[in-house]
Scaffold this motif. Structure first.
Motif, mmCIF file in Angstrom:
data_model
loop_
_atom_site.group_PDB
_atom_site.id
_atom_site.type_symbol
_atom_site.label_atom_id
_atom_site.label_comp_id
_atom_site.label_asym_id
_atom_site.label_seq_id
_atom_site.Cartn_x
_atom_site.Cartn_y
_atom_site.Cartn_z
ATOM 1 N N ASN A 146 37.016 47.699 9.130
ATOM 2 C CA ASN A 146 37.117 46.356 8.557
ATOM 3 C C ASN A 146 38.202 46.260 7.480
ATOM 4 O OD1 ASN A 146 36.555 43.646 8.103
ATOM 5 N ND2 ASN A 146 34.943 44.094 6.601
ATOM 6 N N PRO A 147 39.446 46.672 7.787
ATOM 7 C CA PRO A 147 40.526 46.482 6.802
ATOM 8 C C PRO A 147 40.914 45.015 6.727
ATOM 9 C CG PRO A 147 41.450 47.216 8.861
ATOM 10 C CD PRO A 147 39.946 47.209 9.055
ATOM 11 N N ASP A 148 41.731 44.681 5.758
ATOM 12 C CA ASP A 148 42.222 43.310 5.628
ATOM 13 C C ASP A 148 43.496 43.090 6.429
ATOM 14 O OD1 ASP A 148 40.331 42.161 3.517
ATOM 15 O OD2 ASP A 148 41.011 44.028 2.596
ATOM 16 N N ALA A 149 44.126 44.190 6.846
ATOM 17 C CA ALA A 149 45.331 44.083 7.673
ATOM 18 C C ALA A 149 45.567 45.406 8.389
ATOM 19 C CB ALA A 149 46.551 43.732 6.819
ATOM 20 N N ILE A 150 46.294 45.328 9.495
ATOM 21 C CA ILE A 150 46.715 46.523 10.219
ATOM 22 C C ILE A 150 48.194 46.383 10.565
ATOM 23 C CG2 ILE A 150 44.508 47.205 11.268
ATOM 24 C CD1 ILE A 150 45.324 45.588 13.736
ATOM 25 N N THR A 192 34.058 54.756 2.926
ATOM 26 C CA THR A 192 33.621 54.636 1.532
ATOM 27 C C THR A 192 34.776 54.173 0.650
ATOM 28 O OG1 THR A 192 31.945 56.354 1.809
ATOM 29 C CG2 THR A 192 32.671 55.896 -0.436
ATOM 30 N N TYR A 193 35.946 54.769 0.835
ATOM 31 C CA TYR A 193 37.124 54.358 0.067
ATOM 32 C C TYR A 193 37.406 52.872 0.283
ATOM 33 C CZ TYR A 193 39.272 58.742 -1.705
ATOM 34 O OH TYR A 193 39.582 59.879 -2.409
ATOM 35 N N ILE A 194 37.392 52.444 1.548
ATOM 36 C CA ILE A 194 37.717 51.057 1.869
ATOM 37 C C ILE A 194 36.713 50.095 1.231
ATOM 38 C CG2 ILE A 194 37.788 49.375 3.772
ATOM 39 C CD1 ILE A 194 39.102 51.571 5.468
ATOM 40 N N ARG A 245 42.918 44.301 -1.475
ATOM 41 C CA ARG A 245 43.101 44.148 -0.037
ATOM 42 C C ARG A 245 43.496 45.505 0.566
ATOM 43 N NH1 ARG A 245 40.947 40.114 -1.700
ATOM 44 N NH2 ARG A 245 41.602 37.969 -1.254
ATOM 45 N N VAL A 246 42.930 45.822 1.728
ATOM 46 C CA VAL A 246 43.141 47.126 2.366
ATOM 47 C C VAL A 246 44.007 46.968 3.617
ATOM 48 C CG1 VAL A 246 42.014 49.064 3.540
ATOM 49 C CG2 VAL A 246 40.962 48.047 1.493
#
Length: 498
Positions: A293-297, A255-257, A266-267
């Motif tokens: 589904n983050p934008d980066a790891i 939910t936060y993301i 961007r997450v």
């Protein structure tokens, strides 16, 4: 054999002669520290400053190592043979295969193999995430985790500004209890030397407070007030040092993301500690298993086998826009990701770890048994949480623990007894500890660790006169508990396991 013994004896003499009084590291400057002489998995032999040696169970390696013994040797073998060949070429004065290459001159020959191996583990797919292109991700390699986080933030901010044309969103949101590297220079809630004007703190769950509806309301308020300033938000799917291995509630994190991304933020999911399959959910990254589904790891630590410093950041999209605008990753160093042996080892680790996913999950069940028992035995002194092979305990805030001085003293007493008993968890700054054993840890060793931790706990409760939160248990803490092997059923490991 005689030569090997003589060499080890020599090493021990050298260790005895030098306790590095001028070293400034993790502990107070000038501290006299034990010297690790040899290692066999989680068992270390240390030369003590007072003389003599001690065998300890080093079970709190902060997720920096993954395999041991013959398995680690197999991961290092190709690089070892490569370096032997290089040595022969150098000694002969010939052109030699590179061991590393200055980043301004080129890249190392093993880079392609590493990126191909990593591509199989990306937490995105075209089927599940609209707009993802297998050709638009890019990876920045660094030497350690804090730099990997900086690299991810750097690339995400550049991509966002270039794609949107909006250059005003330059702030980074961090969790209110977060830690993403050394506090003097890295992202994270604390900043002892100066105010970090580039970051803002958002509300997060804690073991003591996890009202999801209230947290979502607070996060909405944070976004309403600061969303227009924030370019990137940092999240750890399973907290590391700051909350001793506490996993986020999955639905709350998603939910936060989603709310952050809906505002154009961007997450970044920082998986330097919980990644590499350690979380026990059957994938390299938590982000993939939980479909975050983050934008980066980010990744780091164990990918180098605990031998070579290597870390990195992967952005979901951005290669094409950075390329079109002739932009590079600004967070770059002379030899970042240039070590051939580091890349060879990291590629081998990426290929090996998936074969252990089932074993990690099974041993995670055993860890749950252990930490549930520790929490119950403590009668409110501490509580445990975690998943897979990443667990931790934090001291509670009720009873005598309501007094910060008592709590701090209790933690120090526990450390003392752990050291005496020869078990070394990873002690975290906010009063607790983490246990992050090797991925190929033996179940018997987990039980030995549990025995020692529980003995240290009981000795601490006795010495600090912990009253407990239930009177019925007050008379139960006057003796050392029986062996874990007697009190906890052994979980059978899969054939690929220990």
């Amino acid at each position: 054999m005689a030569t090997q013994i003589a060499k080890q004896s020599n090493t021990m003499k050298q260790a005895t002669a030098s306790h590095h009084p001028n070293y400034a590291g993790r502990y107070p400057a000038g501290s006299t520290l034990p010297i690790t002489i040899s290692k066999n998995g989680n068992k270390h032999i240390r030369q003590l400053p007072t003389g003599g040696t001690q065998e300890v169970l080093s079970v709190g390696l902060a997720c920096s190592e993954c395999f041991s013994g013959p398995r680690l040797a197999n991961l290092l073998k190709a690089g070892f043979e490569y370096e032997q060949k290089v040595m022969e070429q150098l000694m002969a004065g010939e052109f030699a295969n590179p061991l590393s290459t200055h980043t301004s001159a080129g890249v190392s020959p093993e880079l392609d193999g590493f990126l191909e191996a990593m591509a199989h583990h990306l937490p995105w797919s075209e089927e599940t995430h609209e707009g993802f292109s297998n050709n638009d991700w890019c990876c920045s390699l660094q030497l350690e985790g804090a730099s990997a986080v900086w690299a991810a933030v750097d690339m995400l901010l550049q991509e966002q500004m270039l794609s949107s044309g909006n250059k005003s969103r330059k702030k980074v949101a961090v969790g209110a209890t977060s830690y993403h590297g050394p506090p003097s220079t890295s992202f994270g809630a604390k900043s002892p030397l100066w105010t970090k004007t580039h970051q803002l703190a958002y509300p997060v769950p804690t073991p003591q407070s996890c009202d999801e509806e209230a947290l979502i309301d607070q996060f909405d308020a944070f976004l309403d007030n600061h969303g227009h300033q924030v370019g990137v938000i940092l999240m750890e799917p399973q907290w590391g040092s700051s909350q001793a291995g506490l996993p986020w509630p999955k639905s709350l994190l998603k939910t936060y993301i989603q709310k952050a991304q809906a505002r154009g933020i961007r997450v970044l999911c920082d998986e330097i500690m919980c990644g590499m399959g350690r979380h026990g959910n059957g994938s390299l990254f938590v982000s993939k298993d939980w479909d975050l589904n983050p934008d980066a790891i980010t990744f780091g630590k164990a990918i180098g086998g605990g031998v070579y410093p290597i870390a990195g950041a992967i952005v979901k999209r951005g290669k094409s826009v950075l390329q079109a605008n002739k932009c590079s990753a600004m967070q770059s160093h002379t030899y970042a990701g240039s070590s051939v042996r580091a890349l060879m080892t990291a590629t081998a680790v990426l290929n090996e770890v998936p074969q252990w996913f089932g074993t990690i999950a099974e041993k995670g069940k055993e860890m749950r048994n252990i930490f549930d028992r520790l929490a119950k035995r403590s009668d409110g002194l501490l509580f445990g949480h975690g998943q897979g092979l990443m667990w931790g305990c934090l001291w509670g805030a009720a009873g005598q623990n309501a007094d910060p001085k008592y709590r701090a003293q209790s933690v120090q007493v526990f450390k003392k007894h752990c050291n005496t008993l020869g078990v070394l968890p990873y002690f975290v700054p906010n009063g607790g500890f983490m246990v992050t054993p090797l991925l190929d840890v033996e179940v018997d060793m987990l039980h030995e660790m549990a025995d020692k931790l529980e003995q240290a706990l009981v000795l601490t409760m006795n010495e600090t006169k912990w009253h407990g939160l239930s009177a019925s248990k007050a008379d139960e803490i006057s003796h050392i508990v029986p062996s874990f092997k007697e009190s906890v059923a052994v979980t059978a490991a899969p054939s690929r396991g220990a």
